[in-house]
Write an enzyme that holds these catalytic residues in place. Structure first.
Site, PDB file in Angstrom:
ATOM      1  N   ASP A  72       8.651  39.614  32.882  1.00 48.87           N
ATOM      2  CA  ASP A  72       9.842  38.806  32.702  1.00 48.87           C
ATOM      3  C   ASP A  72      10.953  39.635  33.299  1.00 48.87           C
ATOM      4  OD1 ASP A  72      11.282  36.547  31.981  1.00 48.87           O
ATOM      5  OD2 ASP A  72      11.875  37.394  30.060  1.00 48.87           O
ATOM      6  N   PHE A 154      14.178  36.706  46.931  1.00 46.69           N
ATOM      7  CA  PHE A 154      14.374  35.435  46.241  1.00 46.69           C
ATOM      8  C   PHE A 154      15.316  35.661  45.072  1.00 46.69           C
ATOM      9  CE2 PHE A 154      10.716  37.577  44.524  1.00 46.69           C
ATOM     10  CZ  PHE A 154      10.763  37.370  43.150  1.00 46.69           C
ATOM     11  N   TYR A 156      18.330  36.259  42.876  1.00 44.01           N
ATOM     12  CA  TYR A 156      19.675  36.806  43.054  1.00 44.01           C
ATOM     13  C   TYR A 156      19.738  37.872  44.152  1.00 44.01           C
ATOM     14  CZ  TYR A 156      20.640  34.446  38.624  1.00 44.01           C
ATOM     15  OH  TYR A 156      20.784  33.492  37.635  1.00 44.01           O
TER      16      TYR A 156
END
Length: 197
Positions: A72, A154, A156
């Site tokens: 995550d 990809f 930010y």
């Protein structure tokens, strides 16, 4: 050994495969969720990166029996009190709309001076296998640019300038990014545990 990355993100899968090669983990075949029978995936509801990564890895291992890695990750912006954080992928209200997410962050920081635009990419990676649960964390400090730059990466990446660099993360070549990034740092911390499987 087959190792499952509990993700459908092709770019994350490519990153893990490159790291496995670079670390010379011979005999490891990295699979993604598209390579295994579909199973119910619990929503990411934990308020921490660690909790979400561990839940995804546990689900994947329970469903497939394969050693499973899940991550995550997101961006923590100082001027936004560490947000978007675990909400990074859906900051604009639409999950996975990279452009809307980074446009929202840029809008929120429009009046923030350059010396207060600090941020860090954060990645927590979890490995779950028979008798093994490991959670590691990698961080990549930098600043938020005023406009997107670059076409690689990809999320930010186009508005994040890594500390010590004059380019955005999206202007780095994939190999350069792997060596520096939050995800690369976290995944490399899992390598000793992968070697012991």
């Amino acid at each position: 050994m087959k190792l499952l990355l509990a993700s459908r993100n092709a770019k994350k899968l490519g990153e893990l495969r490159r790291i496995v090669l670079a670390e010379e983990l011979t005999g490891v075949e990295v699979l993604g969720l598209a390579d295994v029978p579909e199973f119910p995936e619990a929503p990411e509801t934990d308020p921490t990166f660690e909790g979400n990564a561990l839940a995804k890895a546990r689900d994947a291992f329970a469903a497939t029996g394969l050693p499973s890695v899940a991550d995550d990750s997101g961006i923590a912006v100082d001027a936004l009190n560490g947000m978007p954080g675990v909400l990074s992928a859906r900051w604009s209200g639409r999950h996975g709309d990279d452009r809307a997410n980074l446009d929202l962050v840029l809008g929120q920081l429009r009046d923030v001076p350059d010396d207060r635009r600090g941020a860090a990419f954060v990645c927590t990676a979890a490995l779950v296998a028979e008798g093994v649960e490991v959670v590691v964390r990698g961080e990549w400090p930098g600043t938020i640019l005023r406009a997107p730059r670059g076409v690689n990466g990809f999320g930010y990446d186009p508005i994040f300038r890594p500390e010590g660099h004059d380019v955005s993360a999206a202007e780095l070549e994939p190999g350069e990014k792997d060596a520096l990034s939050h995800r690369g740092r976290a995944l490399r911390l899992l390598v000793p545990h992968l070697r012991s499987l």
